[in-house]
Design an enzyme around this catalytic site. Structure first.
Site, PDB file in Angstrom:
ATOM      1  N   GLY A 152       0.841  -1.193   0.000  1.00 28.75           N
ATOM      2  CA  GLY A 152       0.000   0.000   0.000  1.00 28.75           C
ATOM      3  C   GLY A 152       0.870   1.235   0.000  1.00 28.75           C
ATOM      4  CD  GLN A 176      -7.061  -5.455  -6.467  1.00 28.15           C
ATOM      5  OE1 GLN A 176      -7.941  -6.148  -6.930  1.00 28.15           O
ATOM      6  NE2 GLN A 176      -7.206  -4.148  -6.291  1.00 28.15           N
ATOM      7  N   PRO A 177      -2.619  -7.598  -7.656  1.00 24.12           N
ATOM      8  CG  PRO A 177      -1.986  -8.692  -9.601  1.00 24.12           C
ATOM      9  CD  PRO A 177      -3.138  -8.560  -8.647  1.00 24.12           C
ATOM     10  CG  HIS A 282       3.539   1.881  17.712  1.00 13.65           C
ATOM     11  ND1 HIS A 282       2.339   1.240  17.871  1.00 13.65           N
ATOM     12  CD2 HIS A 282       3.476   2.461  16.473  1.00 13.65           C
ATOM     13  CE1 HIS A 282       1.580   1.417  16.799  1.00 13.65           C
ATOM     14  NE2 HIS A 282       2.263   2.159  15.936  1.00 13.65           N
ATOM     15  N   GLY A 284       7.058   4.688  14.604  1.00 16.36           N
ATOM     16  CA  GLY A 284       7.103   4.830  13.150  1.00 16.36           C
ATOM     17  C   GLY A 284       6.834   6.234  12.646  1.00 16.36           C
TER      18      GLY A 284
END
Length: 317
Positions: A152, A176-177, A282, A284
């Protein structure tokens, strides 16, 4: 901006749009009892990942609640089905933390695979005696195969940053691709193929019923013994007991985690006893600029929801 408030409680005049704020003014999460008490009658609620917004909270708020704005891109702390049933709008903060999280993921990967915490500790404890041919040797990215689970926004940003390190193949998997995978020469493969062929496995998927506990004993048994596992998505994607087993037995080489279950991870947790496991708290999205933009977006989502306007970033329920 209310970046440190776990609770923003607004009572809105339908005529003048004057707001009464009830703010939990602390870096620590609002206690459950205080949350249930403070949310009563609220029209809007600003929450953090640490605030579990379930049916009990929604019942305590009552029928006035029309918008929930969360200071996060993740929303597994929200009872989405209950929220949808009650017609409450939800704002969140995707995109704005993509770069910060991708940077942290690459930093964690390099820290883990090059054994940096071990090296720092050896300098401090006197273990650094002289140059030795194989001392603290590790695994590099050049010529490697990297597998990203979930390509994503953040997964793609991670892949973009890893390619210049000389990665030979970039594998990814998902529902999916993705057309955008072309820009990183990404190969869409089944999960089993990714796990078996990757030198580095990076988890960057959402937490869903399908991904809950995805990385378990069977998953780790398919990885190379020289492979490195990185998770910056959600702690519950990983079965931590199985990860400990894989790391302590030499089934995989190392792991780096920015997310755990629970958070914070208890200081006596077995994973923290391992030299080949790097655990971060955590962080990020923890850059000043990112948290500032997240706070502003969260406030604007809330205000838009209260006035019935289009939210800058609304979760489609």
């Amino acid at each position: 901006r209310y970046s440190l408030a776990s609770l923003l409680h607004l009572k809105v005049s339908p005529v003048t749009f004057s707001c009464n704020l009830s703010v939990w003014d602390s870096d620590e999460p609002v206690p459950r009892a205080e949350l249930l008490k403070g949310v009563a009658g609220a029209h809007g609620l600003l929450c953090l990942l640490s605030d579990k917004i379930d049916a009990e909270v929604l019942d305590a708020a009552g029928p006035n609640l029309k918008v929930i704005s969360t200071l996060s891109v993740g929303f597994d702390h929200l009872a989405i089905d209950e929220i949808k049933k009650r017609g409450i709008r939800v704002g969140y903060t995707p995109d704005v933390l993509t770069d910060a999280t991708a940077e942290l993921t690459v930093a964690l990967l390099l820290t883990t695979c090059r054994r940096l915490p071990e090296g720092v500790e050896e300098v401090k404890n006197g273990g650094w005696s002289t140059w030795k041919p194989l001392w603290l040797c590790s695994y590099g990215l050049s010529g490697s195969t990297v597998g990203v689970i979930g390509l994503g926004r953040i997964g793609l940003a991670i892949a973009r940053r890893l390619k210049p390190f000389g990665v030979k193949r970039l594998l990814y998997t998902g529902r999916q691709p993705k057309p955008q995978a072309q820009e990183v020469d990404g190969e869409y493969v089944p999960l089993d193929t990714l796990v078996r062929e990757s030198d580095f496995v990076v988890v960057s998927c959402s937490l869903t019923p399908d991904t809950q506990g995805l990385c378990d004993k069977t998953f780790f048994s398919k990885m190379k013994k020289t492979s490195v596992f990185i998770n910056t998505s959600r702690g519950a994607v990983v079965n931590q007991e199985d990860l400990f087993g894989a790391l302590s037995s030499g089934q995989i080489a190392a792991a780096g985690l920015d997310v755990t279950t629970p958070e914070p991870l208890p200081t006596d947790h077995p994973l923290l006893s391992l030299k080949n496991c790097v655990v971060l708290p955590h962080i990020g999205s923890a850059t000043y600029s990112t948290r500032g933009v997240m706070s502003e977006l969260t406030a604007n989502n809330l205000l838009a929801g209260l006035t019935g306007s289009e939210m800058p970033s609304e979760l489609k329920l």
